[in-house]
Every structure is written in C-alpha cells, then in structure tokens.
Design a protein around this motif. Structure first.
Motif, mmCIF file in Angstrom:
data_model
loop_
_atom_site.group_PDB
_atom_site.id
_atom_site.type_symbol
_atom_site.label_atom_id
_atom_site.label_comp_id
_atom_site.label_asym_id
_atom_site.label_seq_id
_atom_site.Cartn_x
_atom_site.Cartn_y
_atom_site.Cartn_z
ATOM 1 N N SER A 185 0.833 -1.205 0.000
ATOM 2 C CA SER A 185 0.000 0.000 0.000
ATOM 3 C C SER A 185 0.868 1.256 0.000
ATOM 4 O O SER A 185 0.505 2.276 -0.602
ATOM 5 C CB SER A 185 -0.942 -0.002 1.203
ATOM 6 O OG SER A 185 -0.240 -0.024 2.417
ATOM 7 N N LEU A 186 2.032 1.174 0.641
ATOM 8 C CA LEU A 186 2.959 2.298 0.612
ATOM 9 C C LEU A 186 3.476 2.539 -0.802
ATOM 10 O O LEU A 186 3.590 3.688 -1.253
ATOM 11 C CB LEU A 186 4.130 2.019 1.560
ATOM 12 C CG LEU A 186 5.194 3.104 1.702
ATOM 13 C CD1 LEU A 186 4.571 4.430 2.107
ATOM 14 C CD2 LEU A 186 6.244 2.677 2.722
ATOM 15 N N HIS A 187 3.717 1.455 -1.527
ATOM 16 C CA HIS A 187 4.129 1.555 -2.928
ATOM 17 C C HIS A 187 3.066 2.258 -3.758
ATOM 18 O O HIS A 187 3.358 3.147 -4.564
ATOM 19 C CB HIS A 187 4.407 0.140 -3.469
ATOM 20 C CG HIS A 187 4.357 0.021 -4.964
ATOM 21 N ND1 HIS A 187 3.654 -0.984 -5.598
ATOM 22 C CD2 HIS A 187 4.883 0.767 -5.947
ATOM 23 C CE1 HIS A 187 3.776 -0.841 -6.912
ATOM 24 N NE2 HIS A 187 4.512 0.210 -7.149
ATOM 25 N N ARG A 188 1.801 1.893 -3.547
ATOM 26 C CA ARG A 188 0.715 2.534 -4.281
ATOM 27 C C ARG A 188 0.627 4.024 -3.949
ATOM 28 O O ARG A 188 0.360 4.853 -4.816
ATOM 29 C CB ARG A 188 -0.610 1.840 -3.981
ATOM 30 C CG ARG A 188 -0.743 0.453 -4.611
ATOM 31 C CD ARG A 188 -2.199 -0.010 -4.583
ATOM 32 N NE ARG A 188 -2.652 -0.248 -3.224
ATOM 33 C CZ ARG A 188 -2.608 -1.429 -2.628
ATOM 34 N NH1 ARG A 188 -2.116 -2.486 -3.267
ATOM 35 N NH2 ARG A 188 -3.051 -1.567 -1.393
ATOM 36 N N GLY A 189 0.850 4.359 -2.665
ATOM 37 C CA GLY A 189 0.819 5.756 -2.263
ATOM 38 C C GLY A 189 1.912 6.570 -2.925
ATOM 39 O O GLY A 189 1.687 7.705 -3.359
ATOM 40 N N LEU A 190 3.103 6.003 -3.023
ATOM 41 C CA LEU A 190 4.210 6.694 -3.681
ATOM 42 C C LEU A 190 3.913 6.902 -5.159
ATOM 43 O O LEU A 190 4.194 7.965 -5.728
ATOM 44 C CB LEU A 190 5.502 5.888 -3.515
ATOM 45 C CG LEU A 190 6.089 5.849 -2.100
ATOM 46 C CD1 LEU A 190 7.169 4.780 -2.002
ATOM 47 C CD2 LEU A 190 6.655 7.206 -1.710
#
Length: 241
Positions: A185-190
């Motif tokens: 989910s952090l990857h998607r946020g970035l």
C-alpha cells in the motif's frame, strides 16, 4: 511531475537558485493555479534568504502533480531567460527509468519477496523512509488515508524537526490501518503522488541481497496497532537486514 521534468529541475537547481525567483509573481501564480497551497507559500516566505526560498520551491514542485512544471514555466513571465533555459533543457532531457521494475498486472516489486510486500514497515524502516523522502511526504501520507489534521498534529508535536514529523505520520498510518499498512500500500501511495517508488527497495533490501531476518522488537504502547491489526501485544517480529 514527469521524470524528465524532475531531471531538468535537478540539473538546473543551482542556476535557478541564483535567480531568486520567489521575489516576483512566481509564488502567487503557482498559488492561483493550485500548484502551491497557502501553507507552501507561507513556508517558502518564512525562509531567511532568497536562495533558501527558491531551493524550497524547487523541493516542493516535483510532488505537486503532472501540471506543476508547465505551471512553473507559465509563472516565469518576469524571467523569460530562465523559462527559455528550462524549455531548452526539457527538450534535451532524456527520461531516466527507475531502477525498480513494476509489474503491469499487480503491485509486485522486483527484488522484494511477496511476504515482505504484505508486511508492515518497522520503526527502523520508517526512520529510513523519513530520511529518503522530501516535501512529497505530505501528499504521500494523505494518499495513504491520513488527514490534514493528522499532518498538523505531527508538525505541532515536532515544530523544528521535519524528519520526526514524517516518522510520526507514518507511525500513525501503521497504527490506524493495522495489517493493511503494508509495503504494497505504501508503494501505491508513492505512485499516486509520482514519488520515486525505488525508495522501497532501499528499505527492504540489504546492500548485497534481499536477506531478511526476524528480530523481536519491543514497541511502546503508543505504537501498538489499533483494532483491525493482527498484532496484539507490545512485542512484534519485524524484518531487519
């Protein structure tokens, strides 16, 4: 902002800083076009020198969306020679591909094991993330589900330490979303805010290989995830390297 445009701003950073661009109408135009927020304008104006003001503007622009570079060009009506230099550099720039490859069908990241992608970052990894992110950290945590109020509280708690503001923000995200607060989910946020997602590879990989070990880490009670998390106590195993 496109990688090509980020490259242009980076390559001309010192030249742009010498022009002291923020003393003209640049800030007001970017605010009018929604590229900068009122907070951004106040933060830039609070800097002690014209050089620092311009450098902060250049730090903020890459995280302000795909139209930020063109709006910046349009704001340079008082600096036509600067605009000309930027446009020429843009034409000559070659887009640099990120070092991390992504699958077009899912959120997998090359070199990071799936079980790590589905895990939450440790305190240590959050600290490392805070060291690597710039002003784009605010839109990142907003895309992850935090609110402007959360950001305000983080800044109020650490008024003179931006890295501590970032650390608290990502810990709030991990606490609030529990087992859903994963590297994936952090990857998607970035990706959502067009930040460099290769930072995740640095967080989850060692210098030689992606070697992971489970170590017990004691978390203070304020860091224990809330309801909805699969973690229930004060100690948790996290990935270390």
């Amino acid at each position: 902002m496109e990688a090509r445009d980020k490259q242009v701003l980076r390559s001309l950073r010192l030249d742009l800083g010498a022009e002291v661009l923020v003393d003209g109408l640049v800030l007001q135009y970017l605010y009018q076009e929604g590229v900068l927020t009122e907070h951004h304008v106040q933060e830039i104006k609070a800097q002690a020198t014209g050089l620092r003001k311009t450098m902060l503007l250049l730090d903020i622009l890459p995280s302000r969306g795909p139209k930020a570079f063109d709006a910046f060009l349009d704001s340079l009506q008082e600096f036509p020679w600067v605009r000309e230099k930027l446009e020429k550099a843009r034409e000559e720039a070659v887009t640099e591909l990120p070092a991390v490859s992504f699958s077009s069908t899912d959120d997998s990241i090359a070199g990071i094991p799936p079980h790590v992608l589905n895990s939450s970052p440790s305190d240590r990894q959050i600290n490392q993330l805070a060291q690597r992110l710039g002003p784009e950290w605010e839109p990142v945590v907003l895309s992850l589900g935090l609110s402007q109020t959360d950001i305000y509280r983080c800044k109020a708690n650490h008024p003179h330490n931006v890295q501590s503001q970032m650390v608290e923000a990502f810990i709030r995200w991990r606490q609030r979303f529990g087992k859903e607060a994963t590297f994936q989910s952090l990857h998607r946020g970035l990706q959502t805010v067009e930040a460099d997602p290769s930072v995740l590879q640095h967080l989850t990989c060692g210098n030689d290989a992606a070697a992971f070990h489970l170590l017990p880490v004691h978390l203070p009670s304020s860091h224990v995830p809330r309801a909805g998390s699969s973690l229930g106590g004060g100690s948790v195993c996290v990935f270390s390297f």
